[in-house]
Scaffold this motif. Sequence first.
Motif, PDB file in Angstrom:
ATOM      1  N   LYS B 132       0.825  -1.209   0.000  1.00  0.00           N
ATOM      2  CA  LYS B 132       0.000   0.000   0.000  1.00  0.00           C
ATOM      3  C   LYS B 132       0.858   1.257   0.000  1.00  0.00           C
ATOM      4  CE  LYS B 132      -2.419  -0.553   3.536  1.00  0.00           C
ATOM      5  NZ  LYS B 132      -3.171  -0.016   4.601  1.00  0.00           N
ATOM      6  N   ALA B 133       0.291   2.302  -0.604  1.00  0.00           N
ATOM      7  CA  ALA B 133       1.015   3.570  -0.652  1.00  0.00           C
ATOM      8  C   ALA B 133       1.174   4.137   0.753  1.00  0.00           C
ATOM      9  CB  ALA B 133       0.243   4.553  -1.514  1.00  0.00           C
ATOM     10  N   LEU B 134       2.313   4.758   1.004  1.00  0.00           N
ATOM     11  CA  LEU B 134       2.542   5.383   2.298  1.00  0.00           C
ATOM     12  C   LEU B 134       2.602   6.890   2.127  1.00  0.00           C
ATOM     13  CD1 LEU B 134       5.267   3.050   3.821  1.00  0.00           C
ATOM     14  CD2 LEU B 134       2.865   3.182   4.465  1.00  0.00           C
ATOM     15  N   ALA B 135       1.687   7.588   2.822  1.00  0.00           N
ATOM     16  CA  ALA B 135       1.667   9.043   2.734  1.00  0.00           C
ATOM     17  C   ALA B 135       2.510   9.630   3.857  1.00  0.00           C
ATOM     18  CB  ALA B 135       0.233   9.531   2.847  1.00  0.00           C
ATOM     19  N   GLY B 136       3.021  10.828   3.636  1.00  0.00           N
ATOM     20  CA  GLY B 136       3.717  11.545   4.697  1.00  0.00           C
ATOM     21  C   GLY B 136       5.113  11.046   4.989  1.00  0.00           C
ATOM     22  N   VAL B 137       5.682  10.247   4.070  1.00  0.00           N
ATOM     23  CA  VAL B 137       7.030   9.730   4.287  1.00  0.00           C
ATOM     24  C   VAL B 137       8.058  10.797   3.874  1.00  0.00           C
ATOM     25  CG1 VAL B 137       8.684   7.938   3.622  1.00  0.00           C
ATOM     26  CG2 VAL B 137       6.243   7.394   3.836  1.00  0.00           C
ATOM     27  N   THR B 138       9.077  10.948   4.707  1.00  0.00           N
ATOM     28  CA  THR B 138      10.119  11.919   4.386  1.00  0.00           C
ATOM     29  C   THR B 138      11.102  11.311   3.388  1.00  0.00           C
ATOM     30  OG1 THR B 138       9.957  12.679   6.634  1.00  0.00           O
ATOM     31  CG2 THR B 138      11.876  13.409   5.390  1.00  0.00           C
ATOM     32  N   ILE B 149       8.054  15.260   1.108  1.00  0.00           N
ATOM     33  CA  ILE B 149       7.321  14.162   1.715  1.00  0.00           C
ATOM     34  C   ILE B 149       6.305  13.640   0.715  1.00  0.00           C
ATOM     35  CG2 ILE B 149       7.618  14.770   4.140  1.00  0.00           C
ATOM     36  CD1 ILE B 149       5.011  16.211   4.056  1.00  0.00           C
ATOM     37  N   THR B 150       5.905  12.377   0.883  1.00  0.00           N
ATOM     38  CA  THR B 150       5.028  11.746  -0.113  1.00  0.00           C
ATOM     39  C   THR B 150       3.596  12.213   0.074  1.00  0.00           C
ATOM     40  OG1 THR B 150       4.697   9.868   1.360  1.00  0.00           O
ATOM     41  CG2 THR B 150       6.473   9.693  -0.252  1.00  0.00           C
ATOM     42  N   ASP B 151       2.837  12.195  -1.032  1.00  0.00           N
ATOM     43  CA  ASP B 151       1.419  12.580  -0.956  1.00  0.00           C
ATOM     44  C   ASP B 151       0.569  11.379  -0.590  1.00  0.00           C
ATOM     45  OD1 ASP B 151       1.117  10.995  -3.185  1.00  0.00           O
ATOM     46  OD2 ASP B 151       0.987  12.675  -4.607  1.00  0.00           O
ATOM     47  N   LEU B1124      -8.058   8.882  21.124  1.00  0.00           N
ATOM     48  CA  LEU B1124      -8.596   8.985  19.774  1.00  0.00           C
ATOM     49  C   LEU B1124      -7.871  10.134  19.092  1.00  0.00           C
ATOM     50  CD1 LEU B1124     -10.723   8.265  17.605  1.00  0.00           C
ATOM     51  CD2 LEU B1124     -12.216   9.968  18.671  1.00  0.00           C
ATOM     52  N   GLY B1125      -7.262   9.834  17.951  1.00  0.00           N
ATOM     53  CA  GLY B1125      -6.465  10.859  17.279  1.00  0.00           C
ATOM     54  C   GLY B1125      -6.855  11.014  15.826  1.00  0.00           C
ATOM     55  N   TYR B1126      -6.501  12.132  15.296  1.00  0.00           N
ATOM     56  CA  TYR B1126      -6.723  12.336  13.871  1.00  0.00           C
ATOM     57  C   TYR B1126      -5.477  12.981  13.288  1.00  0.00           C
ATOM     58  CZ  TYR B1126      -8.488  14.010   9.426  1.00  0.00           C
ATOM     59  OH  TYR B1126      -8.641  14.244   8.088  1.00  0.00           O
ATOM     60  N   THR B1127      -4.952  12.359  12.221  1.00  0.00           N
ATOM     61  CA  THR B1127      -3.783  12.893  11.555  1.00  0.00           C
ATOM     62  C   THR B1127      -4.227  13.552  10.261  1.00  0.00           C
ATOM     63  OG1 THR B1127      -2.554  11.060  12.461  1.00  0.00           O
ATOM     64  CG2 THR B1127      -1.473  12.322  10.722  1.00  0.00           C
ATOM     65  N   PHE B1128      -3.876  14.821  10.094  1.00  0.00           N
ATOM     66  CA  PHE B1128      -4.306  15.543   8.902  1.00  0.00           C
ATOM     67  C   PHE B1128      -3.625  14.961   7.668  1.00  0.00           C
ATOM     68  CE2 PHE B1128      -6.873  19.070  10.365  1.00  0.00           C
ATOM     69  CZ  PHE B1128      -6.634  19.036  11.732  1.00  0.00           C
ATOM     70  N   PRO B1129      -4.362  14.854   6.549  1.00  0.00           N
ATOM     71  CA  PRO B1129      -3.759  14.303   5.325  1.00  0.00           C
ATOM     72  C   PRO B1129      -2.616  15.201   4.850  1.00  0.00           C
ATOM     73  CG  PRO B1129      -6.140  14.652   5.068  1.00  0.00           C
ATOM     74  CD  PRO B1129      -5.749  15.258   6.366  1.00  0.00           C
ATOM     75  N   SER B1130      -1.562  14.572   4.375  1.00  0.00           N
ATOM     76  CA  SER B1130      -0.388  15.361   3.995  1.00  0.00           C
ATOM     77  C   SER B1130      -0.697  16.248   2.791  1.00  0.00           C
ATOM     78  CB  SER B1130       0.787  14.445   3.701  1.00  0.00           C
ATOM     79  OG  SER B1130       0.398  13.424   2.820  1.00  0.00           O
ATOM     80  N   ALA B1131      -1.665  15.812   1.949  1.00  0.00           N
ATOM     81  CA  ALA B1131      -2.005  16.642   0.781  1.00  0.00           C
ATOM     82  C   ALA B1131      -2.508  17.999   1.243  1.00  0.00           C
ATOM     83  CB  ALA B1131      -3.070  15.942  -0.047  1.00  0.00           C
ATOM     84  N   VAL B1132      -3.294  17.967   2.320  1.00  0.00           N
ATOM     85  CA  VAL B1132      -3.824  19.220   2.851  1.00  0.00           C
ATOM     86  C   VAL B1132      -2.684  20.053   3.417  1.00  0.00           C
ATOM     87  CG1 VAL B1132      -5.341  20.209   4.594  1.00  0.00           C
ATOM     88  CG2 VAL B1132      -6.044  18.153   3.341  1.00  0.00           C
ATOM     89  N   LEU B1133      -1.803  19.371   4.176  1.00  0.00           N
ATOM     90  CA  LEU B1133      -0.738  20.101   4.846  1.00  0.00           C
ATOM     91  C   LEU B1133       0.262  20.682   3.859  1.00  0.00           C
ATOM     92  CD1 LEU B1133      -0.057  17.694   7.811  1.00  0.00           C
ATOM     93  CD2 LEU B1133      -1.433  19.774   7.788  1.00  0.00           C
TER      94      LEU B1133
END
Lengths: 498, 1181
Positions: B132-138, B149-151, B1124-1133
Amino acid sequence: MKKHIIKSAILVVLLAAGASCNKELLNIQPSSPTEAAYFTQESAFQQAVLGIYAKLTDLYSYNNVNWLQEVILLPSDELTTTQQNNFEDFVLSPDNGKLNGYYNACYQLIARANVVLEKIATVQDGVFSSDSLKNSNEGEALFLRAFAYYDLWNLFGTAPLDTVRVESQDQLYPPSSKGTELLDQAIRDLGKAATLLPTTWDANNRGRVTQNAAYGMLGKCFVFRATVSKSNADYQAAIAAFNRISGASLVPDFEDNFDYATENNGESLFEFQAGNPVQVDNVYLNNDADYAVGQASAYWGFYDNNYAQYGQPIFIATQKLEKSFEANDPRLPLTVNTSNHQIQKYVLHNQLTGFGVGSINNPRILRYADVLLLKAEAVLQSGGSTSDVIDLINQVRTRARKMVAGGTQPENLSTTETSKSTIMQWIMDERLRELAGEGQRWFDLRRWALGGTITLNNSYFSSATPALMKFDAEKHLNFPIPTSETDKNPNVEQNHGY
Amino acid sequence: MLRGRFLQSLLIMKLSLLLITAFCLNAYSASVYSQERINLELKDIRIKKALSVMEHLYNYRFIYSDNILPGDVRVNITAKNETISEVLEKAFANTNLIYRVLDNNLVTITAKGASLATIHIEGRVTDASSGKALAGVTVRVKGESTGTITDENGAYSLDVADNAVLVVSSLGYVDQEVPVNGRPQIDIPLQSSSETMSEVVVIGYGSRQKKDLTGAISTMDAKDIEKSTAMTPELAMKGQMAGVSITSAGGDPSARPTIRIRGVNTFNDANPLYVIDGIPIAEGGSGISNDIRVGDLRTPVNIFTLINPDDIESISVLKDASAAAVYGVRAANGVILITTKKGKKGRAVVDLDASMGFQNVPKTFKLLNTQQFAALYQEAYASNPTLDANTGQPLPIGQSTFGPTYDPGSSEYLGNSPTYDWQKALLNKNAPVNNYNIRVSGGSDNTSYYFSSGYTYMSGALKQNNQERYTIASNITSQVNKIVETGLNLRLVNENTLQNTQGDLGIFKAPPWQPIYDPNGPGGFAPVEEGTFIPNPDYDPTKISSGPKYIFGQGPTGLWGPQQVTNALGEQAFNSITYNSQTIIGSAYVQVEPVTGLKIKGTVSGDVYSIKTNNWADYRGWVFSQTPGNPYNNQDGTAAGSLSMRQTKTNNLLKAVNIDYSHLFGKHSIELMLDASDQHYTWDIMTSSSTQINYTDPDLRYFQAILPYATGTYLRMQNYALIGYLGRLSYKYNDKYYLDVTVRRDGSSRFAPGHQWGTFPSFSAAWRITQEDFMKNISWLNDLKLRGGYGSLGNEQTTEGFAYLSTASLTPHYALGSGEGDGQGTIQIASYLPTFPNTTLSWEKVYTTSVGFDALMFNNAFSLTADYYHKKTKGIIQSVSLPGNAGIETPTDQNVADVLNSGFELQAGYNQSFGKLGLSLSANLTTVHNEVLSLYKHIPDRPGGLEEGYPIGFIYGYKVGGIFQDQKQIDEWKTTYQDAIGSNDPQPGDMYFQDLYGNPSPGQTTKNMQKDSVINDNDQTYLGSTIPKFYYGFNIGLNYQGFDLSLFFQGVGDVKKYNVYRAEGEAMSSNGINQWASVLNHWTPDNHSTTMPRAVFGDPNQNARTSDRFVESAAYLRLQNVQLGYTFPSAVLQRTGFIRGIRVYVSGINLFTATKWTGLDPENDLIPSTRQFLAGVKASF
């Protein structure tokens, strides 16, 4: 540049390596003086001697809520308490914490004395500035050790005898003593102490034991031994010792024996010197609590209902004690408040320390009135003149009478009485009245019972809770040897019945 | 106070914004081209020949200069439908060559280091196991500050030099370096670190991949540590690791938790050694057990709050001898290695954490109200009234020790008063918890750095109890040149602790009629005592013995009956106890590597821990005390209060040199490590106090030298040194067979010369069975390693030192000179020799055998680690009280006792994805068998919980038989039995106890199994173990499209505790301690309870003796943490241009506890653990 960096790096590494191999680093000395370094000055000997006295604090102070006075105050017919109390009711088992405390404190005092005696015996020339101080120190150590033997004999009877410092494992297991061995040693020590001690100390050292104290205790021990052994020679020796007391007299006011302001007076032979450290008398610590200001006070809360009793009832007079006073005896109101039966001694003129629990008021351990009555008993029992005996008793009664302006009561006893048993009863009654609440009564009852002078049974004691009374003369004249001793010392035998 | 904290958080946020703007990213453009596929097999061929074969078969031309292609280098080429890049990648893997594929199938070959051009690359980063694709990788360029970083599709693109190396990193995955070699398209699969054995674990003196471990080591990483909101790392470990038992100290943020690793080794100091970044931390007072003041001197403040859990990279716990042997004489109780975060090469990263929340005590004791209270004690007194000494008649309650407040007929009767809730008054409602941290780290090729700053404020369960911490941490390492590396690590902590807890929930014992507030009382609080003062007629300012200037005229008199309590809130208003501490921990090293593989390192490190206690008592507060003293004592009559201050300082200096040599030859790998170190440690205490402080204003409260009311002392409490030599040889064959041998030799100043040195050897071995050919076919088993080890460790912490010497103690004192009006005399210093020297005293030794395995199964989704341990502690130092007749006052330390600990540990984990849903489960379980094997002369200390054959600290007491319901039952019972503990005169409603044993024969300490019909001391028996027989934790984690949820449960099982507060709260026998509401069901003639006896003053039958009546299971299962956590999508960031990641979360701590314990908290009833709710954010820039 590069070379310099490498060179200095290697240097640092080598330095660290060198430092890491220094075995001298392990050569660390403790922050308190070693024994060998310590006993090289006269002042050290004075401190070590005071260290023996300081152990008395365990017996008379509040002591971390483990105050021990009830061990000798309650098993008697003069004091009682309204709630069940193991000493009042003779519910005594070898794991009793207070008995254990008393036992250990006595031996710790003995051990401190034995160290001082050993150090004095081996002291280098020149450490002491004078032989007289050295002799006094030896006398003090012997006296205090003898006092501990005296207490041990009266409480436990058969506790072991340690006369030298315990320094190796094989000295840890002495056997039980037999008969009056503990008293015998006390008598030997006191006899020697009397020859070494000074007649007085200067005002700064008031409170240290004197020749009079030694002769007083010596005579007392002879009387105690004689009560049991019926030895006429012991009675004679007691009289001889008492006769060597010089300069002591009854103070005019009976109450001066219990007032903090009149400590170490002319009647007093031996007192525990209760004090108050400059800052805090921390009664929840022992006198020698490690690195801490502990306590130096006495505890009288069991007479005046101190909050440190935490709601436990105080010690009050038995009906027997109250009734033992003759009509209008001026000592009665100074001894008992008859409306609520509270003991007045030591608390009428008391002064508490900063903590509000301890008191600077010294417990009087041996006073001249006691000596006079013991002497009366010795003269009587050794077949001396009965009028002399009655004169001695009357000295005590006269002081009581004279302290009240124009007082005539109680009347003097008739010097014509010749019945030995009647006079002995007078002595016993006078001791009960005069010494009530001073921790003498149980030791007297015990020795008289051992010698057959009286027969102790449940009815003898007027407990407030008679149903709980469990006295058994076969068993309770010697208290049990604490478990902490019998568990570890196979040579000690438990006292009969425990 | 609150306002101050708010300003502080604003400041920290401002600071972080500044830092963030300084580190923004650049953007890159892209280009694309095509390639031909190659099929080829060439064996052992010279490179030039291979290139010419490829030129011949395919449409490529190679350009190179002869001097960079040595003729003798041979390569293997096996290609099946591969691109030219893939073929050359493999061919050049072990050479110094790089290539670049140009347009027109032209390939240039050059030596490394020579860059030809900047190219555009792109690709996808995927999870190696699931694809699977990994988002947010440096993805960054090694040695440079460029990166991206990856989208959300895992895609990245960069412009880089054609010879660049990419460094790809992502939390939870193994970092990977990928050479570009001119390739325009690079797809990168990442190995999940939790699914591989290649995770790097910190071990003592080094680190190692998990697959290569031979000893028993538990680890925890930053991700899990950060979830805990505790101020201290210990609580973050609670329930997380097999073999590690953490007992919380309750709701006081500064209190010390109890940590025991694999059972309890000794009666003495059983705390593990803490090593923070290689520095063994020693706290003043450790190992001194016989000094009653030590607890006070070291203060109640937990020293390990010095480390901010947010700064921790990982915690490793070394559990067995082979793992811990490197710490020799200090390692017997296990070692906790804390490694802090370090800078990483690459551009600067800024991390910001902030959380805020509040906490409350979940429950309080249920108690009697005033009317029930008065009725209960009237009944109890009527059951056993005090008799008049003269008449033998019962005294009315008003004349007994209860007094008139209990007498309905008296005007002072309080039984009709309102009920006051003391517990509620003491609780700190919605107590705030705040935590802010900012970290900046980064580095170039040669130097990396890390700076962090943090602020934590945590208030406790009770009022006026809080802790505030500022931390600064920094480290920097620099590769000075090819040979020399240096580093510096420095940490500063400043802590303020207010611990003005004059009372705790033990205040439940207050008579419910005792009021708390009184508008007319000092400070608005209700006094406990009243009294008036009169001038002391004896007062003489020149004579201390004349007493205070004023003495009580009337009083002090208690107002609320004999069991009134100190008004803790009143005392808090007038008194305070605060602690202020500073910690500096630092180390500096220089390492040279003269030959590849040989590293020589010199380190100097140390810590200074200084804590100041400030104890202020306002003299007006005496009216609130249950035990008031005269406030005019020890002052001249004008003072406002007393102040005592104490400064204790621990100084620890460590020097070490370390040589490490590693060498590979073929499939053999060896590493030899030698280390020599010494440590010198001191603990100093300075105290000063004055009872004559003239101002209440804290700014004016300083000492004036008003003698004799001001005093000061200095003490050197501890001073010791340690020298250690260490060698470790590690051998590995083909990642299959492992052997570690460690020998440590230690010298300690705590023992007599001649007994100072000890040697502690250990060895361990491992076998990775799955590396064997015969295991290759078992596809479900990915990895299996068997481990085992044996070794010995020492524990020197259990003696203060100098037990071999007789020293003079100058602590006693005695007064001389009283008389003639002076009742006090002058206090003189006295002395005695407290000890019985033991010249042969040595350390306790622990002999450990440990075997276990690590397994990975089912496509790396399931991991299992199991261990069995067997530890024997020999020569435990027992402080033996010698026979009383010896008169030795300090117990003598002797190496006499033995203890066994054994048990199993299991740790399992499962990670799997189901579509977009990720699931992770982990669990751990530890069992403990603890048994005392031998004691001094076999003498049990039963009240102390020590007896051969039983666990340390067991509960000892009577067993209840039942409750007498009527006289007939009593008469029957008395025909057989006699009770020697109580009055032996039971009444209906009293309890009877079981006759279990007879009296032992004289001199025997064993039980006499022959029952004797007498209930006495000897009938007490084992009532349960206070050491849990097992403990466990489990974690459930779910994540779905940026959301993550975790539930962490933790518990202990099969453990008993004596409920001391229930024993007080259900005794019904005192003269007025408030009781638990449960006593409403007590036995009365109309209510024949079979569990709760009658109410009787003084408890003549001793119903409340120590018995199983009050022994309860303290086992519990707790939902410790829900997040309970939420991580913002890297595309948004990415659109923000500078934020690399943001996670927001809400968290609940200690939400639910299942337990049979009837108190408030099975761990701490008086200051219970709190329930917390928090919200937080973690961001990186």
